[in-house]
Design a protein around this motif. Structure first.
Motif, PDB file in Angstrom:
ATOM      1  N   ALA A   1       0.814  -1.212   0.000  1.00 24.10           N
ATOM      2  CA  ALA A   1       0.000   0.000   0.000  1.00 24.10           C
ATOM      3  C   ALA A   1       0.848   1.262   0.000  1.00 24.10           C
ATOM      4  O   ALA A   1       0.364   2.339  -0.359  1.00 24.10           O
ATOM      5  N   THR A   2       2.118   1.155   0.384  1.00 21.52           N
ATOM      6  CA  THR A   2       2.997   2.326   0.405  1.00 21.52           C
ATOM      7  C   THR A   2       3.620   2.607  -0.950  1.00 21.52           C
ATOM      8  O   THR A   2       4.288   3.618  -1.125  1.00 21.52           O
ATOM      9  N   SER A   3       3.408   1.713  -1.910  1.00 27.72           N
ATOM     10  CA  SER A   3       4.097   1.802  -3.200  1.00 27.72           C
ATOM     11  C   SER A   3       3.221   2.429  -4.269  1.00 27.72           C
ATOM     12  O   SER A   3       2.022   2.156  -4.359  1.00 27.72           O
ATOM     13  N   ALA A   4       3.859   3.232  -5.106  1.00 27.39           N
ATOM     14  CA  ALA A   4       3.158   3.809  -6.253  1.00 27.39           C
ATOM     15  C   ALA A   4       3.122   2.831  -7.421  1.00 27.39           C
ATOM     16  O   ALA A   4       2.332   3.000  -8.352  1.00 27.39           O
ATOM     17  N   SER A   5       3.969   1.802  -7.387  1.00 30.37           N
ATOM     18  CA  SER A   5       4.090   0.912  -8.545  1.00 30.37           C
ATOM     19  C   SER A   5       3.333  -0.396  -8.401  1.00 30.37           C
ATOM     20  O   SER A   5       2.891  -0.970  -9.398  1.00 30.37           O
ATOM     21  N   VAL A   6       3.174  -0.898  -7.191  1.00 31.78           N
ATOM     22  CA  VAL A   6       2.581  -2.225  -7.002  1.00 31.78           C
ATOM     23  C   VAL A   6       1.089  -2.181  -7.306  1.00 31.78           C
ATOM     24  O   VAL A   6       0.328  -1.467  -6.658  1.00 31.78           O
ATOM     25  N   GLN A   7       0.674  -2.968  -8.287  1.00 37.26           N
ATOM     26  CA  GLN A   7      -0.736  -2.981  -8.715  1.00 37.26           C
ATOM     27  C   GLN A   7      -1.425  -4.302  -8.447  1.00 37.26           C
ATOM     28  O   GLN A   7      -2.634  -4.429  -8.675  1.00 37.26           O
ATOM     29  N   ALA A   8      -0.695  -5.305  -7.969  1.00 31.34           N
ATOM     30  CA  ALA A   8      -1.302  -6.591  -7.619  1.00 31.34           C
ATOM     31  C   ALA A   8      -0.360  -7.323  -6.682  1.00 31.34           C
ATOM     32  O   ALA A   8       0.872  -7.176  -6.776  1.00 31.34           O
ATOM     33  N   ILE A   9      -0.929  -8.100  -5.763  1.00 34.56           N
ATOM     34  CA  ILE A   9      -0.111  -8.906  -4.865  1.00 34.56           C
ATOM     35  C   ILE A   9      -0.721 -10.297  -4.749  1.00 34.56           C
ATOM     36  O   ILE A   9      -1.903 -10.497  -5.025  1.00 34.56           O
ATOM     37  N   GLY A  10       0.103 -11.259  -4.356  1.00 31.27           N
ATOM     38  CA  GLY A  10      -0.418 -12.607  -4.221  1.00 31.27           C
ATOM     39  C   GLY A  10       0.672 -13.612  -3.941  1.00 31.27           C
ATOM     40  O   GLY A  10       1.672 -13.308  -3.281  1.00 31.27           O
ATOM     41  N   VAL A  11       0.482 -14.837  -4.461  1.00 33.21           N
ATOM     42  CA  VAL A  11       1.401 -15.944  -4.180  1.00 33.21           C
ATOM     43  C   VAL A  11       1.802 -16.637  -5.471  1.00 33.21           C
ATOM     44  O   VAL A  11       1.068 -16.638  -6.457  1.00 33.21           O
ATOM     45  N   ASN A  12       2.987 -17.228  -5.440  1.00 30.26           N
ATOM     46  CA  ASN A  12       3.416 -18.088  -6.547  1.00 30.26           C
ATOM     47  C   ASN A  12       4.374 -19.145  -6.018  1.00 30.26           C
ATOM     48  O   ASN A  12       4.887 -19.042  -4.901  1.00 30.26           O
ATOM     49  N   CYS A  13       4.594 -20.170  -6.828  1.00 31.47           N
ATOM     50  CA  CYS A  13       5.511 -21.261  -6.492  1.00 31.47           C
ATOM     51  C   CYS A  13       5.155 -21.884  -5.144  1.00 31.47           C
ATOM     52  O   CYS A  13       6.029 -22.171  -4.328  1.00 31.47           O
ATOM     53  N   VAL A  14       3.846 -22.095  -4.919  1.00 28.63           N
ATOM     54  CA  VAL A  14       3.347 -22.749  -3.711  1.00 28.63           C
ATOM     55  C   VAL A  14       2.446 -23.912  -4.122  1.00 28.63           C
ATOM     56  O   VAL A  14       2.051 -24.021  -5.280  1.00 28.63           O
ATOM     57  N   ARG A  15       2.115 -24.773  -3.168  1.00 27.49           N
ATOM     58  CA  ARG A  15       1.159 -25.833  -3.445  1.00 27.49           C
ATOM     59  C   ARG A  15      -0.200 -25.223  -3.763  1.00 27.49           C
ATOM     60  O   ARG A  15      -0.615 -24.237  -3.139  1.00 27.49           O
ATOM     61  N   PRO A  16      -0.952 -25.796  -4.697  1.00 24.86           N
ATOM     62  CA  PRO A  16      -2.279 -25.259  -5.010  1.00 24.86           C
ATOM     63  C   PRO A  16      -3.193 -25.154  -3.797  1.00 24.86           C
ATOM     64  O   PRO A  16      -4.005 -24.232  -3.700  1.00 24.86           O
ATOM     65  N   SER A  17      -3.050 -26.082  -2.841  1.00 23.47           N
ATOM     66  CA  SER A  17      -3.924 -26.068  -1.669  1.00 23.47           C
ATOM     67  C   SER A  17      -3.691 -24.868  -0.767  1.00 23.47           C
ATOM     68  O   SER A  17      -4.538 -24.540   0.072  1.00 23.47           O
ATOM     69  N   LEU A  18      -2.548 -24.201  -0.904  1.00 23.56           N
ATOM     70  CA  LEU A  18      -2.266 -23.017  -0.091  1.00 23.56           C
ATOM     71  C   LEU A  18      -2.846 -21.737  -0.686  1.00 23.56           C
ATOM     72  O   LEU A  18      -2.899 -20.710  -0.010  1.00 23.56           O
ATOM     73  N   VAL A  19      -3.275 -21.799  -1.944  1.00 20.67           N
ATOM     74  CA  VAL A  19      -3.722 -20.581  -2.618  1.00 20.67           C
ATOM     75  C   VAL A  19      -4.994 -20.028  -1.993  1.00 20.67           C
ATOM     76  O   VAL A  19      -5.083 -18.824  -1.699  1.00 20.67           O
ATOM     77  N   THR A  20      -5.992 -20.856  -1.776  1.00 20.19           N
ATOM     78  CA  THR A  20      -7.269 -20.354  -1.250  1.00 20.19           C
ATOM     79  C   THR A  20      -7.109 -19.679   0.108  1.00 20.19           C
ATOM     80  O   THR A  20      -7.582 -18.543   0.280  1.00 20.19           O
ATOM     81  N   PRO A  21      -6.448 -20.305   1.109  1.00 20.68           N
ATOM     82  CA  PRO A  21      -6.296 -19.592   2.381  1.00 20.68           C
ATOM     83  C   PRO A  21      -5.466 -18.319   2.267  1.00 20.68           C
ATOM     84  O   PRO A  21      -5.727 -17.339   2.970  1.00 20.68           O
ATOM     85  N   ALA A  22      -4.481 -18.310   1.369  1.00 18.35           N
ATOM     86  CA  ALA A  22      -3.675 -17.103   1.187  1.00 18.35           C
ATOM     87  C   ALA A  22      -4.507 -15.977   0.584  1.00 18.35           C
ATOM     88  O   ALA A  22      -4.448 -14.824   1.047  1.00 18.35           O
ATOM     89  N   LEU A  23      -5.267 -16.289  -0.450  1.00 15.13           N
ATOM     90  CA  LEU A  23      -6.115 -15.269  -1.069  1.00 15.13           C
ATOM     91  C   LEU A  23      -7.161 -14.766  -0.083  1.00 15.13           C
ATOM     92  O   LEU A  23      -7.462 -13.563  -0.036  1.00 15.13           O
ATOM     93  N   ARG A  24      -7.720 -15.678   0.701  1.00 15.52           N
ATOM     94  CA  ARG A  24      -8.737 -15.274   1.681  1.00 15.52           C
ATOM     95  C   ARG A  24      -8.144 -14.269   2.674  1.00 15.52           C
ATOM     96  O   ARG A  24      -8.785 -13.271   3.028  1.00 15.52           O
ATOM     97  N   GLU A  25      -6.910 -14.513   3.111  1.00 16.41           N
ATOM     98  CA  GLU A  25      -6.264 -13.613   4.062  1.00 16.41           C
ATOM     99  C   GLU A  25      -5.927 -12.271   3.403  1.00 16.41           C
ATOM    100  O   GLU A  25      -6.149 -11.209   3.990  1.00 16.41           O
TER     101      GLU A  25
END
Length: 305
Positions: free
Chosen positions: A211-235
């Motif tokens: 939120a402090t950055s003028a450039s960052v337009q998306a955040i998330g996860v990569n190179c993780v197990r698929p099962s970790l994606v849903t809880p990460a996105l929810r958080e």
């Protein structure tokens, strides 16, 4: 089309990006056992690299990431490559990706891997290192500057395990004026209901840093197990209004002792809960290790359904 414009259109359907560049190259008989990993392709076999990028674009990827993930000062020194030659390699990573992208109105994301990737010991998944802010900046500045000067449409700050390093990289990307996304790896063996970065930082803290950055337009996860994606996105959905991004591994398991992949307990790309990820704010979806062009074609069809 710019990345910002593409994100606006993604409100109707998520943007599909590419998959595992290294996996697709190895499928073509390329040995990536090198300090530069996929970046070695830029020097040794740019035609194969172009073919891999083109295959992902043909499968429906709207953004291609460059082969610069491990194009770092450390890797260049190990390979006996000069600073000037290293800059040329990074520049060529953009040139080759853009050559594939321009044929299909696709964007090029300059890949910026973590310091830990250059160590060659899996530290991008453990965060088991610590540098000062100035040291992180000195390490990442040459690559980011070269990617920007070469004409990358955006920067993919990816596979990041440490919040302090992310903060230093964000400062550099803000200097370039290029849009960027930030994706992190996650701790394994912990409560998957509230996953954290490998250094122990929370996803809420990641959202605050972005939120402090003028450039960052998306955040998330990569190179993780698929099962970790849903809880990460929810958080993340609880802590940011930014578009979210997810590009996990295939679900296969890597055996570090035998240096091979084996089938895991998790289902393949065709069973990923893409609709749920989209409901949780994922506006960009793709794959990482072991996700091939044919898998991206499946994701493309599923996002159009």
């Amino acid at each position: 089309m710019t990345f910002t414009q593409m994100l606006t259109l993604s409100e109707a359907a998520p943007i599909v990006i590419d998959g595992g560049l290294g996996s697709a190259a190895e499928d073509r008989g390329i040995d990536l056992g090198h300090a530069l990993w996929s970046a070695e392709l830029i020097r040794r076999d740019p035609d194969t690299l172009l073919a891999v990028h083109s295959a992902f674009a043909h499968a429906g990827a709207r953004i291609l990431t460059t082969a610069s993930y491990q194009a770092t000062p450390t890797g260049f020194v190990e390979a006996g490559i000069s600073v000037a030659e290293g800059n040329r390699i990074i520049t060529d990573s953009v040139r080759v990706a853009r050559s594939a992208a321009e044929r299909r109105d696709v964007l090029t994301a300059g890949s910026v891997g973590p310091y830990g990737a250059a160590l060659g010991d899996g530290a991008e998944y453990t965060g088991d290192y610590r540098l000062s802010s100035s040291e992180y900046t000195a390490f990442h500045r040459p690559r980011i500057a070269a990617l920007a000067e070469a004409g990358a449409d955006l920067l993919a700050i990816e596979t990041q395990p440490r919040l302090d390093e992310i903060a230093a990289i964000i400062g550099l990307t803000d200097e370039t004026g290029l849009p960027s996304w930030v994706t992190v790896t996650l701790q394994t063996g912990t409560d998957t209901n509230v996953p954290t970065l490998p250094d122990g930082s929370t996803l809420a803290e990641l959202a605050e840093a972005a939120a402090t950055s003028a450039s960052v337009q998306a955040i998330g996860v990569n190179c993780v197990r698929p099962s970790l994606v849903t809880p990460a996105l929810r958080e993340l959905f609880r802590h940011t209004d930014l578009p979210l991004i997810a590009y996990p591994n295939s679900g296969e398991i890597y055996d570090a002792n035998t240096l091979t992949w084996r089938d895991g307990a998790e289902a393949g790309v065709g069973s990923w809960p893409v609709a749920e990820w989209t409901r949780l704010g994922a506006r960009i979806i793709g794959g990482c290790c072991r996700v091939r062009p044919e898998d991206i074609a499946v994701l493309t069809e599923r996002t159009r359904a």
